[in-house]
Design a protein around this motif. Structure first.
Motif, PDB file in Angstrom:
ATOM      1  N   ASP A 185       0.894  -1.265  -0.114  1.00  0.00           N
ATOM      2  CA  ASP A 185       0.033   0.093   0.122  1.00  0.00           C
ATOM      3  C   ASP A 185       0.653   1.368  -0.064  1.00  0.00           C
ATOM      4  OD1 ASP A 185      -2.465  -1.390   0.232  1.00  0.00           O
ATOM      5  OD2 ASP A 185      -2.180  -1.695   2.111  1.00  0.00           O
ATOM      6  N   ASN A 186       2.099   1.253   0.692  1.00  0.00           N
ATOM      7  CA  ASN A 186       2.756   2.398   0.769  1.00  0.00           C
ATOM      8  C   ASN A 186       4.220   2.393  -0.141  1.00  0.00           C
ATOM      9  OD1 ASN A 186       4.671   0.823   2.249  1.00  0.00           O
ATOM     10  ND2 ASN A 186       4.489   2.333   4.098  1.00  0.00           N
ATOM     11  N   ASN A 191       4.997   5.394  -2.931  1.00  0.00           N
ATOM     12  CA  ASN A 191       5.321   6.490  -1.958  1.00  0.00           C
ATOM     13  C   ASN A 191       6.608   6.578  -1.492  1.00  0.00           C
ATOM     14  OD1 ASN A 191       2.946   7.829  -2.711  1.00  0.00           O
ATOM     15  ND2 ASN A 191       1.758   7.200  -0.867  1.00  0.00           N
TER      16      ASN A 191
END
Length: 231
Positions: free
Chosen positions: A142-143, A146
């Motif tokens: 999910d990250n 980033n």
């Protein structure tokens, strides 16, 4: 979702023929990087730079359906100094301008339906290093985009880590340099990945109990084969 994967080109324009008449049948076309630095010194500077310009124009014409990843051979022209083999000083300035004038079109990582696309692959060693270096408690599906973008924008060399398997001084490899052996022994556990970078036979995969790594063709032979994934 049907995804066409274009492996390392190193100046080759075979991507045009491979996609001819087929583009509309794909939801995404993802170029895995290494548009520069011909492996066998058969292309001129002008041919390689023109092919890169054509890839960029293709991206601009089909923006939402095309992704362009950065390879280790492209990285050295982005930063403006040699970091890989076959660096060509003769077109380094031009390539630096092409990549940086179009920086918004290129990326280090892309995710589709929980499949992680990077030039060479994510390893446990690199993920653990980044956690410590950037004080990040957890990195997951999910990250991770980033996180990779933060790393790349903060210190690009943290993406350019080379393991001893490719002649580097590190125990682990970063997403521009992970070798087949790095992936066999240390691929990020639990996540499906799609990579280029390594010279492999068309259709090569690394299968583990909970994930699979798909490896894109280098297009070095007459048996050019487009990697197509249903994901």
């Amino acid at each position: 979702m049907k995804v066409a994967v274009i492996g390392d080109l190193h100046g080759k324009d075979c991507w045009k023929k491979l996609l001819e008449g087929k583009f509309d049948s794909f939801d995404k076309v993802i170029f895995m990087g290494d548009y520069s630095d011909d492996s066998w010194v058969t292309f001129t500077d002008e041919e390689i730079s023109e092919n890169l310009r054509n890839v960029i124009e293709f991206k601009k014409n089909h923006n939402d359906n095309v992704e362009l990843l950065i390879g280790n051979h492209d990285f050295q022209y982005i930063v403006g100094y040699p970091t890989a083999s076959r660096y060509r000083k003769s077109y380094a300035k031009e390539m630096h301008e092409i990549f940086n004038d179009n920086a918004d079109l290129f990326k280090m990582i892309h995710i589709e339906n929980n499949y992680i696309f990077t030039h060479a692959g994510l390893t446990n060693g690199w993920i653990d290093y980044i956690k410590v270096q950037y004080d990040i408690k957890d990195i997951n599906i999910d990250n991770v985009c980033n996180v990779v973008n933060i790393v790349y924008n903060n210190d690009k060399e943290d993406c350019n880590v080379v393991s001893f398997r490719r002649g580097g001084l590190n125990k682990f490899a970063g997403p521009l340099w992970a070798d087949t052996q790095d992936l066999l022994e240390d691929a990020w556990i639990g996540y499906n990945q799609v990579v280029g970078h390594n010279r492999v036979k068309p259709g090569s995969v690394i299968k583990k109990d909970s994930y699979t790594i798909y490896m894109a063709d280098h297009f070095d032979t007459e048996q050019n084969k487009l990697l197509v994934l249903d994901i």
